[in-house]
Scaffold this motif. Sequence first.
Motif, PDB file in Angstrom:
ATOM      1  N   UNK A 114       3.762   4.225  -2.274  1.00  0.00           N
ATOM      2  CA  UNK A 114       3.189   4.947  -3.429  1.00  0.00           C
ATOM      3  C   UNK A 114       1.756   5.397  -3.191  1.00  0.00           C
ATOM      4  N   UNK A 115       0.948   4.501  -2.604  1.00  0.00           N
ATOM      5  CA  UNK A 115      -0.469   4.818  -2.472  1.00  0.00           C
ATOM      6  C   UNK A 115      -1.131   4.941  -3.829  1.00  0.00           C
ATOM      7  N   UNK A 116      -2.321   5.505  -3.790  1.00  0.00           N
ATOM      8  CA  UNK A 116      -3.070   5.730  -5.035  1.00  0.00           C
ATOM      9  C   UNK A 116      -3.617   7.161  -4.990  1.00  0.00           C
TER      10      UNK A 116
ATOM     11  N   UNK B 219       0.804  -1.228   0.000  1.00  0.00           N
ATOM     12  CA  UNK B 219       0.000   0.000   0.000  1.00  0.00           C
ATOM     13  C   UNK B 219       0.839   1.281   0.000  1.00  0.00           C
ATOM     14  N   UNK B 220       1.904   1.264   0.767  1.00  0.00           N
ATOM     15  CA  UNK B 220       2.812   2.402   0.816  1.00  0.00           C
ATOM     16  C   UNK B 220       4.204   1.950   0.365  1.00  0.00           C
TER      17      UNK B 220
END
Lengths: 142, 541
Positions: A100-102, A97-98
Motif C-alpha cells: 500500500x505505501x503511504x 510497508x508495501x
Amino acid sequence: MRTFELVDAMLPGDGQFPPASHVGVHGHLRGRLRQLGGDALVERLDEAMRDLDVAGIEREHPDLFARIRAVVFITYYEMPEVQEVIRALGFRYNATPLPRGYPMGRFAEADRPTHGRGHYVATGDVRRVDLSGLDFLGGKNG
Amino acid sequence: MAERRHADVLVIGAGATGAIASLVLGEAGLDVVCLEQGGWVQPDDHPHYSPDWEWQRQQRWNANINARHGDGDYPVETNSSNVLMWNAIGGSTNVYGAIWPRYRPSDFKKGVEHGLAPDWPITYEDVAPYYERADRLVGVSGLEGNPAMPPHGPYPTPQLPLRRSSRRLIEAFDRLGWHWWPLPAGVISEDYDGRPACNGCNNCSAGCARGSMSKFSLSVWPKALAAGVELRPYAQVERIEKGRDGLATGAVYVDRMTGQRHEQTADVVVLAGNGVGSPWLLLASDNLANGSDQVGRNLLHHTLTSVDIWVDEQVDTHMGYVGSLLGMEFAETDTSRGFVNGFNFNCATGGHAGWQSLGILSQRAAPWGADHHRWFRERFDRGIGVFAIGDDLPSPTNRITLSDTARDDLGRPAPALFYEPGENDRRMMRFQLERLEEIARACNAVDYQLNDYCDEKGVYRTPAWHLLGTCRMGADPEHSVVNGVNQSWDVPNLYIVDGSTFATGGVVNPTPTVCALALRAAENLRDQFRERRKATKASVA
C-alpha cells in the motif's frame, strides 16, 4: 526472572497497549538474540536473567541490554494487535510497508522556494583562502 | 583452470558504475563480460512485504557488511567504521538512500582553494553534462533553480512532495535565514521508464522493492543485458592478471556456485568494485597499478553528525520518501569557522514504530517500563532527522590495506580499513553539531538528541556509506592512480570507474557524481576503444 516477565517489565501494557507477553514477544526473544549473536548471546541472557532484574541487566550488561531492547521493541511493534492500537490512536499505519505505501500526492508548485538564499563559488572564481588563522594545520589532515 | 572466450571488455563489479560501464560499452557493440561476486536481488527478496520488515533490517538487510554476512559479501577488518555496502547485481543501490545532489564547482578545486587536498584533473563543467544524462538513465526527481548550485536543466521527473516534517524544517531554516531546497532523489515521482512512481512506503533504508528508488538491477541492468552484455553472477574475482607488456590481460575468478576457477581474458579491464573492493583487488593482484603508492590511501567517508528532533505535532515520520530537504548554507569554505571545507544538511526522516522507538539517528531509545507507552503516544510520528555531512580532508594513513589476520572465503587476506578523522574534520563536526542544535531549537523542538557518532572512548564510528578516494584521480602519475578519464597511469588498458577515484569527497552524497563520472569514463573508453585496447604506458596522459 523468566522471559515473559522480562518482556512485560519492559513493555507492561497500559490498558490500551497490551503487555509484551500477551502478543508473544517472549517467544521470539531467544531466537532473535541467537540471530544477532549466536548461542553465546542466549547464554548471556539466561545467565543475566538468573541473577538480575531488567534494571540490573541494563546497568551491568549494557551491550546485552541494548540487543534485548532492540529485539523486544521491534518484535512488539510487528504484532498485529499492537499495530491495531497504533491505528486506534489515529495514525495511518500499514501492517507492511508495501504494497500500500503511504501515497503523498504531488509536489505543489506553491511549495517552490522563493527565499533566494544560497550561493556557490564558480570554477573560475575559486581563490586561495587565508589559512593564517588555522594554526592547527600542518599536522595530520593538514 | 578453465578459460573462457576472449572479450573486448571485462567489467569487474555489477554495481552502479559497473552497470553503467557495461551498458555504454555493450550498446557500442563491444563484447562485454561483467563478473559480479553476488547474485540477483529480486523485488520479493526485500523485506517490504514481510511483517518482520524492521527485524530484517537488523539482519539480512543490515547494510553493515560485517553484520550481514550475505551471499556475495567479504569481511572487512576495520578499526572504527561501520562499513556499509551491498555486494550483488546493482551493488549498494540495493540498499542505499538515493539522495541525489551534485558536487559543487569548488569541490573540484580544493588544491587551488587551500592546498590541503588536491585539485581534480577535471572541473565541474567537465562533469555537468554527464549529470544530466545519468539522471535520465537512472530516473531522478528534483526541482531545478537551486541558487546554491550552478543552473541546470529540469530533472526527469518532478520534485517529490513535501511532507509535514519538511514544512517544520522549512520554518526553522527560514527563522535562521539559512538556505534550504527540496531534496533531489534517485526516486521517481511519476511512472518512468517502465517503473512505478514512489508510493511513500518509507522503508527506503532497506532498498526499494518496487524500483521506484533506482535500483540498478531494475533500472540499468535490463538495458545492458538487452545490449548483449554477458553478466556472470557469483563470480568472485581473485586477481587481475597482467602480461609482460604491462597491460592487463583479464582476471582469474572463482565461480561460487561450482567452486571452479576460471580465467576471463579481455582487451580492456574496467574495475568497478567500490572504494574498498577496488583497492583490495589491486593490492591482492601483486600491487597492480600502484606505482604512485596511492592505491588504498586517502580513504574518505565524509564528516557525519546528526540530530533527532521531536516536535509537538505529527509530521509523517514514517510516511513518504525518507529524504526531504538539503541545506547548503555552510557548503563553501569559510575559514572564520575554524576549518577549511564545508558541509551540507540532509534532512532525512523515516522509520516505522520499532525503529522510532529505538532512536532513528541518535540511538536514543524510548524508555522501557511503564513510561514506554506514554512515550509512544507523545513521540511517535513526531520525529525529524537531520544529518550534517561534510568534506573530510584526505589523509594517506586513512586507507585500505591487506589484513594480516582476516581472510575471505577464498583464503585471501581480507581488506583492512583504517579511518580516523583529522583535526580539521573534528573541528568541522563540532561546528556541525552546534548548527544542528540551532536547527532543533528553531524547530521549537520539545526534545532533541545530537549524535557525534563517537563511542564512549571518543572513537569516531561513522556509518560509512561513502567509500571514496582510495584510487584517486589526478594530473600526474606520481600522486594519483588514474588520469582524468579514469584510466590507470600504470596499466593503460585498466580503467577504474567507481567512487575510489574521487580526489575529494564533496559535501553531499556521492552517488550522482559516481554515476556521472562512470558514464563519462565509459563513453571516453568507447570512443577511444581502438587505441585503448593496445595502449602503452607512454600513451596515458
